[in-house]
Design an enzyme around this catalytic site. Structure first.
Site, PDB file in Angstrom:
ATOM      1  N   TYR A  39     -10.025   3.246  29.135  1.00 27.06           N
ATOM      2  CA  TYR A  39      -9.183   4.439  29.294  1.00 27.06           C
ATOM      3  C   TYR A  39      -9.145   4.867  30.756  1.00 27.06           C
ATOM      4  O   TYR A  39      -8.063   5.092  31.324  1.00 27.06           O
ATOM      5  CB  TYR A  39      -9.710   5.577  28.424  1.00 27.06           C
ATOM      6  CG  TYR A  39      -9.075   6.912  28.717  1.00 27.06           C
ATOM      7  CD1 TYR A  39      -7.757   7.180  28.368  1.00 27.06           C
ATOM      8  CD2 TYR A  39      -9.796   7.916  29.359  1.00 27.06           C
ATOM      9  CE1 TYR A  39      -7.162   8.404  28.647  1.00 27.06           C
ATOM     10  CE2 TYR A  39      -9.223   9.142  29.641  1.00 27.06           C
ATOM     11  CZ  TYR A  39      -7.907   9.383  29.285  1.00 27.06           C
ATOM     12  OH  TYR A  39      -7.330  10.597  29.582  1.00 27.06           O
ATOM     13  N   THR A  92      -7.081  12.178  34.967  1.00 26.19           N
ATOM     14  CA  THR A  92      -8.314  12.554  34.285  1.00 26.19           C
ATOM     15  C   THR A  92      -9.560  12.396  35.157  1.00 26.19           C
ATOM     16  O   THR A  92      -9.579  11.589  36.105  1.00 26.19           O
ATOM     17  CB  THR A  92      -8.479  11.674  33.024  1.00 26.19           C
ATOM     18  OG1 THR A  92      -9.750  11.912  32.410  1.00 26.19           O
ATOM     19  CG2 THR A  92      -8.409  10.197  33.375  1.00 26.19           C
ATOM     20  N   ASP A  93     -10.596  13.128  34.802  1.00 25.00           N
ATOM     21  CA  ASP A  93     -11.908  12.955  35.435  1.00 25.00           C
ATOM     22  C   ASP A  93     -12.531  11.605  35.087  1.00 25.00           C
ATOM     23  O   ASP A  93     -13.482  11.163  35.743  1.00 25.00           O
ATOM     24  CB  ASP A  93     -12.855  14.088  35.018  1.00 25.00           C
ATOM     25  CG  ASP A  93     -13.096  14.138  33.516  1.00 25.00           C
ATOM     26  OD1 ASP A  93     -12.144  13.884  32.746  1.00 25.00           O
ATOM     27  OD2 ASP A  93     -14.232  14.453  33.098  1.00 25.00           O
ATOM     28  N   TRP A 119      -1.947   7.643  26.527  1.00 25.62           N
ATOM     29  CA  TRP A 119      -2.842   7.092  25.503  1.00 25.62           C
ATOM     30  C   TRP A 119      -4.157   7.814  25.710  1.00 25.62           C
ATOM     31  O   TRP A 119      -4.826   7.624  26.723  1.00 25.62           O
ATOM     32  CB  TRP A 119      -2.998   5.586  25.686  1.00 25.62           C
ATOM     33  CG  TRP A 119      -3.968   4.969  24.721  1.00 25.62           C
ATOM     34  CD1 TRP A 119      -5.330   5.125  24.686  1.00 25.62           C
ATOM     35  CD2 TRP A 119      -3.665   4.086  23.632  1.00 25.62           C
ATOM     36  NE1 TRP A 119      -5.893   4.425  23.652  1.00 25.62           N
ATOM     37  CE2 TRP A 119      -4.895   3.765  22.987  1.00 25.62           C
ATOM     38  CE3 TRP A 119      -2.476   3.533  23.135  1.00 25.62           C
ATOM     39  CZ2 TRP A 119      -4.957   2.920  21.889  1.00 25.62           C
ATOM     40  CZ3 TRP A 119      -2.550   2.694  22.047  1.00 25.62           C
ATOM     41  CH2 TRP A 119      -3.767   2.388  21.427  1.00 25.62           C
ATOM     42  N   THR A 120      -4.557   8.674  24.775  1.00 25.39           N
ATOM     43  CA  THR A 120      -5.758   9.498  24.960  1.00 25.39           C
ATOM     44  C   THR A 120      -6.917   9.106  24.043  1.00 25.39           C
ATOM     45  O   THR A 120      -7.976   9.727  24.112  1.00 25.39           O
ATOM     46  CB  THR A 120      -5.425  10.986  24.717  1.00 25.39           C
ATOM     47  OG1 THR A 120      -4.867  11.143  23.406  1.00 25.39           O
ATOM     48  CG2 THR A 120      -4.430  11.491  25.755  1.00 25.39           C
ATOM     49  N   GLY A 138       2.847  16.754  22.505  1.00 24.29           N
ATOM     50  CA  GLY A 138       1.407  16.802  22.679  1.00 24.29           C
ATOM     51  C   GLY A 138       0.930  18.196  23.031  1.00 24.29           C
ATOM     52  O   GLY A 138       1.731  19.112  23.225  1.00 24.29           O
ATOM     53  N   ASP A 186      11.270   6.665  24.140  1.00 22.42           N
ATOM     54  CA  ASP A 186       9.961   6.012  24.117  1.00 22.42           C
ATOM     55  C   ASP A 186       9.695   5.541  25.543  1.00 22.42           C
ATOM     56  O   ASP A 186      10.416   4.687  26.068  1.00 22.42           O
ATOM     57  CB  ASP A 186      10.000   4.828  23.150  1.00 22.42           C
ATOM     58  CG  ASP A 186       8.678   4.073  23.082  1.00 22.42           C
ATOM     59  OD1 ASP A 186       7.807   4.307  23.936  1.00 22.42           O
ATOM     60  OD2 ASP A 186       8.535   3.227  22.180  1.00 22.42           O
ATOM     61  N   TRP A 233     -11.436  17.589  29.862  1.00 25.19           N
ATOM     62  CA  TRP A 233     -11.834  18.264  28.626  1.00 25.19           C
ATOM     63  C   TRP A 233     -10.741  19.226  28.125  1.00 25.19           C
ATOM     64  O   TRP A 233     -10.993  20.392  27.854  1.00 25.19           O
ATOM     65  CB  TRP A 233     -13.149  19.015  28.830  1.00 25.19           C
ATOM     66  CG  TRP A 233     -14.331  18.185  29.187  1.00 25.19           C
ATOM     67  CD1 TRP A 233     -14.334  16.921  29.740  1.00 25.19           C
ATOM     68  CD2 TRP A 233     -15.703  18.548  29.028  1.00 25.19           C
ATOM     69  NE1 TRP A 233     -15.614  16.493  29.939  1.00 25.19           N
ATOM     70  CE2 TRP A 233     -16.483  17.465  29.517  1.00 25.19           C
ATOM     71  CE3 TRP A 233     -16.353  19.684  28.545  1.00 25.19           C
ATOM     72  CZ2 TRP A 233     -17.872  17.491  29.509  1.00 25.19           C
ATOM     73  CZ3 TRP A 233     -17.734  19.703  28.546  1.00 25.19           C
ATOM     74  CH2 TRP A 233     -18.483  18.618  29.020  1.00 25.19           C
TER      75      TRP A 233
END
Length: 288
Positions: free
Chosen positions: A124, A100-101, A60-61, A10, A35, A150
């Site tokens: 998410y 994440t934010d 998972w994005t 990634g 995995d 971001w």
């Protein structure tokens, strides 16, 4: 020092592998080899390798896709993370995990600190918060949860690459102007992670992004400006009520990071200007 990078293909994983890893034994198995949703195999690998640090750059994005595939999103972003934490506890490794934010609802009106109460707006965000809690509840003492926002780089697909690809072709873009946050260059986040590995601050949750606040619309305008295109090609729009809910204002308070003596933080604008030529070169190579 021995480190294991999960998710090395990634944009963050590839940025880590391009960073300064001198005197470090790095292992970054492919997703086909490990995995992370295969819990037994992942645990066995960590126990046999016995790294000092496990860096989890898997996720998972696909934010809209999580709404349609909730179980899959939670499997990667929560259950697999809890399994990693348990394996790290057994092996004596420290875990660095990226969050994440989107664990916040964006209604506070000011930047979010690590101690603010999360309130995700979508699946998410729910799955990422569940991953944080899985680590905290695992009993693992040596963990670093880094909330970021971001993220972009020359690798993979991201907002900057998509907008830059349009700007260099003088194509128009329509971008929301009512969502605000702080862009983060993945290379800077990679350096930030390395500073954690080197300094080993107090375990816990840390915020990291580039400094400053912008909207997606203003961000796009800056990209058009810096690529020599016409910023008037970027039109603004409001987020429709029917669209997936996302935090309207989710900058992260960076005080704890700075006070912990970790890596220096660049402004989002300065970093974008510095990195755009390399990103555009990458776009051109990928066209051929």
């Amino acid at each position: 020092m021995k480190i294991l990078i999960l998710g090395g293909s990634g944009q963050l994983g590839r940025s880590l592998l391009e960073s300064d890893l001198k005197s470090t034994e790095v292992h970054s198995p492919s997703s086909s080899f490990i995995d992370v949703t295969d819990f037994d195999r992942t645990t066995k690998y960590i126990l046999e390798l016995r790294p000092d640090f496990v860096i989890n750059a898997t996720a998972w994005t696909n934010v809209p896709g999580a709404e349609e595939s909730k179980d899959a999103a939670f499997l990667v972003n929560s259950k697999a993370v809890g399994n990693m934490a348990s394996a790290c506890k057994l092996s004596g490794a420290a875990l660095v995990h990226i969050s994440t934010d989107y664990v916040f609802d964006g209604q506070k009106g000011t930047s979010y600190s690590e101690s603010d109460s999360p309130s995700p707006l979508n699946v998410y965000g729910d799955s990422k918060l569940a991953g944080e809690n899985a680590i905290i509840n695992s009993g693992l003492e040596s963990f670093y949860i880094i909330r970021t926002s971001w993220l972009y780089s020359k690798f993979g697909e991201n907002f900057v690459k998509s907008i830059a690809a349009k700007s260099i072709k003088f194509e128009p873009s329509s971008v929301t102007d009512d969502q605000f946050g702080s862009p983060t260059f993945a290379g800077d986040l990679a350096e930030g992670i390395l500073s954690i590995l080197k300094t080993k601050p107090k375990p816990g949750i840390y915020n990291y992004s580039n400094s400053g606040v912008t909207s997606w619309f203003q961000f796009a305008q800056k990209i058009y400006q810096r690529t020599g295109s016409n910023e008037s090609l970027v039109s603004s729009r409001k987020t429709e009520s029917s669209e997936l809910k996302r935090p309207a204002y989710s900058p992260l308070d960076l005080s704890k990071w700075a006070d912990s003596g970790l890596s220096q933080i660049s402004s989002w604008e300065k970093r974008l200007i510095a990195e755009l030529p390399d990103i555009i070169a990458k776009i051109e190579r990928e066209k051929n």
